[in-house]
Enzyme design. Structure first.
Site, PDB file in Angstrom:
ATOM      1  N   ASN A 222      57.405-112.027  57.441  1.00 38.21           N
ATOM      2  CA  ASN A 222      57.536-110.677  56.874  1.00 38.21           C
ATOM      3  C   ASN A 222      56.158-110.243  56.380  1.00 38.21           C
ATOM      4  O   ASN A 222      55.686-110.733  55.355  1.00 38.21           O
ATOM      5  CB  ASN A 222      58.539-110.727  55.706  1.00 38.21           C
ATOM      6  CG  ASN A 222      58.610-109.408  54.949  1.00 38.21           C
ATOM      7  OD1 ASN A 222      58.129-108.376  55.425  1.00 38.21           O
ATOM      8  ND2 ASN A 222      59.203-109.449  53.759  1.00 38.21           N
TER       9      ASN A 222
ATOM     10  N   LYS B 279      55.315-107.487  55.197  1.00 35.80           N
ATOM     11  CA  LYS B 279      55.407-106.488  54.104  1.00 35.80           C
ATOM     12  C   LYS B 279      54.460-105.313  54.393  1.00 35.80           C
ATOM     13  O   LYS B 279      54.255-104.956  55.545  1.00 35.80           O
ATOM     14  CB  LYS B 279      55.116-107.127  52.749  1.00 35.80           C
ATOM     15  CG  LYS B 279      55.933-108.394  52.503  1.00 35.80           C
ATOM     16  CD  LYS B 279      55.931-108.798  51.081  1.00 35.80           C
ATOM     17  CE  LYS B 279      56.589-110.165  50.943  1.00 35.80           C
ATOM     18  NZ  LYS B 279      56.931-110.508  49.585  1.00 35.80           N
TER      19      LYS B 279
ATOM     20  N   HIS C 186      66.006-106.938  51.390  1.00 29.58           N
ATOM     21  CA  HIS C 186      64.960-107.765  50.768  1.00 29.58           C
ATOM     22  C   HIS C 186      64.937-107.446  49.279  1.00 29.58           C
ATOM     23  O   HIS C 186      65.185-106.298  48.874  1.00 29.58           O
ATOM     24  CB  HIS C 186      63.598-107.451  51.419  1.00 29.58           C
ATOM     25  CG  HIS C 186      62.533-108.418  51.013  1.00 29.58           C
ATOM     26  ND1 HIS C 186      61.883-108.317  49.808  1.00 29.58           N
ATOM     27  CD2 HIS C 186      62.031-109.511  51.633  1.00 29.58           C
ATOM     28  CE1 HIS C 186      61.014-109.317  49.709  1.00 29.58           C
ATOM     29  NE2 HIS C 186      61.081-110.057  50.806  1.00 29.58           N
TER      30      HIS C 186
ATOM     31  N   GLU D 136      62.635-106.837  47.346  1.00 26.76           N
ATOM     32  CA  GLU D 136      61.754-105.711  46.984  1.00 26.76           C
ATOM     33  C   GLU D 136      62.450-104.375  47.249  1.00 26.76           C
ATOM     34  O   GLU D 136      62.226-103.407  46.521  1.00 26.76           O
ATOM     35  CB  GLU D 136      60.419-105.843  47.750  1.00 26.76           C
ATOM     36  CG  GLU D 136      59.579-106.977  47.161  1.00 26.76           C
ATOM     37  CD  GLU D 136      58.680-107.700  48.147  1.00 26.76           C
ATOM     38  OE1 GLU D 136      58.410-107.173  49.233  1.00 26.76           O
ATOM     39  OE2 GLU D 136      58.264-108.839  47.821  1.00 26.76           O
TER      40      GLU D 136
ATOM     41  N   GLU E 262      66.712-115.967  49.169  1.00 27.33           N
ATOM     42  CA  GLU E 262      65.377-115.801  48.600  1.00 27.33           C
ATOM     43  C   GLU E 262      65.488-115.631  47.087  1.00 27.33           C
ATOM     44  O   GLU E 262      65.733-114.511  46.605  1.00 27.33           O
ATOM     45  CB  GLU E 262      64.707-114.567  49.198  1.00 27.33           C
ATOM     46  CG  GLU E 262      64.531-114.633  50.695  1.00 27.33           C
ATOM     47  CD  GLU E 262      63.316-113.834  51.143  1.00 27.33           C
ATOM     48  OE1 GLU E 262      62.429-114.434  51.761  1.00 27.33           O
ATOM     49  OE2 GLU E 262      63.237-112.636  50.832  1.00 27.33           O
TER      50      GLU E 262
ATOM     51  N   GLY F  42      56.502-114.671  46.406  1.00 28.45           N
ATOM     52  CA  GLY F  42      55.126-114.253  46.145  1.00 28.45           C
ATOM     53  C   GLY F  42      54.572-114.774  44.828  1.00 28.45           C
ATOM     54  O   GLY F  42      53.534-114.307  44.353  1.00 28.45           O
TER      55      GLY F  42
ATOM     56  N   SER G 186      57.763-118.417  48.686  1.00 28.87           N
ATOM     57  CA  SER G 186      56.569-119.251  48.607  1.00 28.87           C
ATOM     58  C   SER G 186      56.625-120.487  49.509  1.00 28.87           C
ATOM     59  O   SER G 186      56.185-121.576  49.115  1.00 28.87           O
ATOM     60  CB  SER G 186      56.284-119.652  47.151  1.00 28.87           C
ATOM     61  OG  SER G 186      56.039-118.493  46.369  1.00 28.87           O
TER      62      SER G 186
HETATM   63  C1  PEP Z   1      59.291-112.702  51.438  1.00 30.81           C
HETATM   64  O1  PEP Z   1      58.600-111.707  51.432  1.00 30.81           O
HETATM   65  O2  PEP Z   1      60.428-112.607  51.912  1.00 30.81           O
HETATM   66  C2  PEP Z   1      58.761-113.950  50.889  1.00 30.81           C
HETATM   67  C3  PEP Z   1      59.528-114.988  50.878  1.00 30.81           C
HETATM   68  O3  PEP Z   1      57.474-113.919  50.426  1.00 30.81           O
HETATM   69  P1  PEP Z   1      56.551-115.208  50.042  1.00 30.81           P
HETATM   70  O4  PEP Z   1      56.691-116.191  51.165  1.00 30.81           O
HETATM   71  O5  PEP Z   1      55.184-114.655  49.909  1.00 30.81           O
HETATM   72  O6  PEP Z   1      57.094-115.755  48.757  1.00 30.81           O
END
Ligand code: PEP
Length: 252
Positions: free
Chosen positions: A9, A11, A96, A98, A169, A175, A214
């Site tokens: 992703n 983003k 997601h 976000e 998630e 992040g 992460s």
């Molecule tokens: C994500 O954006 O879905 C995500 C898991 O980000 P990161 O791997 O940076 O934590």
């Protein structure tokens, strides 16, 4: 047997130039990745470019969002599932954290978007996960269960889930550099599969459940080694060719 999947992703990152550079490296290395479905989800505006660069490769393309309305209409600024198909997408990320937390997408809207994606012949990657305070209050299963129930409570939602990927998630791990331990992640993945099994055992066995939060080359093998973790949804590390390929290999 579920085939592992690793989805990147991007983003709101990148440019035409960085997209080509990143994909050149991934294309070169992806042949050494065996039996893993690889998906790249760039920003909308680069989908066309990414689709033409990935033509003839085994890598699938996904969008990061879609409109809940099917077809066409007066919805300024929105992109429909059909438009994404037209651009060559096979997947779309839905719900997601976000989108849920910054743009206020409700469980009901996420369910509508998942159904719209399915109707457009896209595979939704449906994200669920709890906030830090919800985990600390012991509410992880309550929150994730509620997010799933928005789909499990209707026949159309269940049908969409049959053709979906679920991504767990934990919001506190996205992040932040803080990863759920493999055991913490496995517990929630098992809970998700169990919830799906209450409705349909075959669906529960079939659906891929990805972990996101992460994931890095250094923790991917352990996470993906857990029984109910079928790969990952990768944010930050998907912007680095070597890291992303290493994570794909960890899913083999
Ligand atoms: C994500 O954006 O879905 C995500 C898991 O980000 P990161 O791997 O940076 O934590």
């Amino acid at each position: 047997m579920r085939r592992p999947i690793v989805a990147g992703n991007w983003k709101m990152h990148g440019s035409r130039t960085t997209a080509s550079e990143l994909l050149a490296g991934i294309k070169e290395g992806v042949d050494s990745v065996r039996n893993v479905g690889v998906v790249i989800c760039p920003p909308y505006v680069y989908l066309d470019q990414v689709a033409s660069l990935l033509k003839g490769t085994p890598i699938s393309i996904g969008a990061q969002n879609l409109c809940q309305v099917t077809g066409h209409g007066a919805y300024t600024g929105e992109i429909s599932g059909q438009m994404l198909r037209d651009l060559g997408c096979q997947h779309v990320i839905v719900g997601h954290s976000e989108r849920r937390n910054i743009y206020g997408e409700s469980d009901a809207l996420v369910a509508e978007k998942s159904i719209a994606a399915h109707h457009a012949d896209l595979t939704p990657i449906i994200c669920v996960g709890e906030l830090l305070e919800e985990r600390e209050q012991g509410d992880t299963e309550k929150v994730v269960g509620r997010q799933l129930d928005a789909l499990l409570s209707t026949a159309e939602g269940i049908e969409a889930l049959r053709h979906s990927i679920v991504a767990y998630e934990p919001v506190w791990a996205i992040g932040t550099g803080k990863t759920a331990t493999p055991e913490q992640a496995q517990d929630v993945h098992a809970f998700i599969r169990g919830r799906l099994a209450q409705i349909d055992q075959v669906l529960a066995e079939k659906v891929c459940i990805l972990y996101g939060g992460s994931v890095k080359p250094g923790n991917a093998v352990e996470l993906f080694g857990m029984k109910d973790i079928d790969g990952g949804l990768i944010g930050g590390a998907s912007l680095n060719t070597d890291d992303f390929l290493a994570i794909c290999r960890a899913a083999e």
